[in-house]
Scaffold this motif. Structure first.
Motif: not given
Length: 353
Positions: A214, A217, A220-221, A224
């Motif tokens: 959280w 980066r 986030n990957e 996603a």
């Protein structure tokens, strides 16, 4: 036209959700809620039936089980968020600990070189898993199941041939064992309960995985990729690299689980471990990691491990057949899956923190 200011409540097309509804939306957007409620229920039920469960000795036993489940559950949960499965983590744990035991007990290695080589081999297994999933496009469930079967069969067949017995003991005389024992096998007595150092490893793994998911980066990957691999690739997410890293992390967790079992006992045996992998998936799903990928809670996976351990210990201390605990866990898993279906439709509408 009047000079009165236009307010939202005068617009026929504007709807403002009542505060109670907004609170409900935020609560239902937390997949870990089912695990928290389930944990409260089993603690209440078994705490009333067997009060010794809540004594320092009882808590130490529960947390000892929960720590190992939690370490593996967090790693498997992080992989589930990325849209993948790993059924080989249990066999990686057994195989890496057996390799360490053979190097120390049969080859006369120091414990630290043996641990480093077994870690490298575990990472190699994780790399192979990631490569097969990326290059072949096969379901990760089947790829890691095949890896688990190969590892398990090799370990079960090789150890008796190399060691002449199904178990290697007396490893605590190896060079460096005292420092390894302090890191992986030490305990602390609090109020009469003996708490293992694996609790600290569990807390570190949970906090580290939560931060990674959280606050970075890479997290986030992972999110996603779990939502849609194709869309993530179109947005520039390095899907192959992210997949490799995730499988390397689960392999590292498997090695850690094997080491935490090996060092305190100063012995190792080759035992079947496919059920352990299933247990870790159950823990992660109970904790709110959606099987569809794209969302999960590392703190929730830790709560799922506690729920699992309390249920199992509660059955044992109650004098009930512990096999019935699997029925309870199956029911809780179905509830978690149903709750996840409800939650999945609300995740986009509710803010995440």
């Amino acid at each position: 036209m009047s000079g009165d200011p236009v307010t939202v409540d005068r617009l026929p097309f504007a709807r403002v959700s009542p505060p109670r509804r907004r609170v409900l939306d935020r609560v239902l957007a937390r997949p870990s809620l089912a695990a928290v409620v389930g944990l409260a229920v089993v603690v209440l039920v078994f705490g009333l039936r067997v009060p010794e469960l809540l004594t320092p000795e009882g808590l130490a036993g529960v947390l000892d089980q929960a720590a190992l489940l939690g370490i593996g559950g967090v790693a498997v949960g992080l992989l589930l968020v990325g849209g993948h499965f790993d059924l080989s983590i249990g066999t990686v744990a057994v195989a890496s600990s057996v390799l360490t035991g053979v190097l120390v007990g049969q080859q006369g290695w120091g414990v630290w070189p043996a641990l480093l080589l077994s870690l490298a081999c575990a990472l190699a297994v994780g790399t192979v898993n990631g490569w097969l999933v990326v290059r072949t496009g096969l379901p990760s469930f089947l790829v890691t199941l095949a890896t688990a079967l190969v590892l398990q069969g090799t370990t079960l067949s090789t150890l008796p041939l190399v060691a002449g017995a199904p178990r290697i003991s007396g490893l605590d005389v190896a060079p460096g064992w005292s420092s390894a024992s302090a890191l992986f096998g030490s305990t602390a007595e609090v109020g009469g309960g003996v708490f293992p150092v694996s609790l600290l490893w569990w807390l570190a793994a949970t906090a580290g995985a939560g931060w990674l998911l959280w606050r970075t980066r890479f997290g986030n990957e992972v999110l996603a990729m779990g939502g849609s691999r194709r869309a993530a690739a179109e947005l520039g997410v390095p899907v192959p690299r992210t997949t490799f890293v995730l499988y390397a992390l689960t392999a590292t967790a498997g090695w850690l689980l094997g080491t935490l079992a090996l060092v305190p006992a100063a012995s190792v045996a080759a035992t079947p471990s496919l059920t352990t992998a299933i247990d870790l998936v159950v823990v992660a799903v109970l904790g709110g990691c959606l099987l569809t990928g794209g969302y999960g809670s590392m703190a929730g996976a830790a709560v799922g491990a506690l729920l699992y351990a309390v249920a199992r210990s509660g059955f044992e201390l109650s004098g009930w057949d512990p096999r019935w605990s699997q029925v309870l866990l199956g029911v809780l898993l179905l509830v978690a899956l149903a709750f996840g279906t409800v939650v999945r439709g609300r995740l986009r509408a509710a803010p995440r923190s």
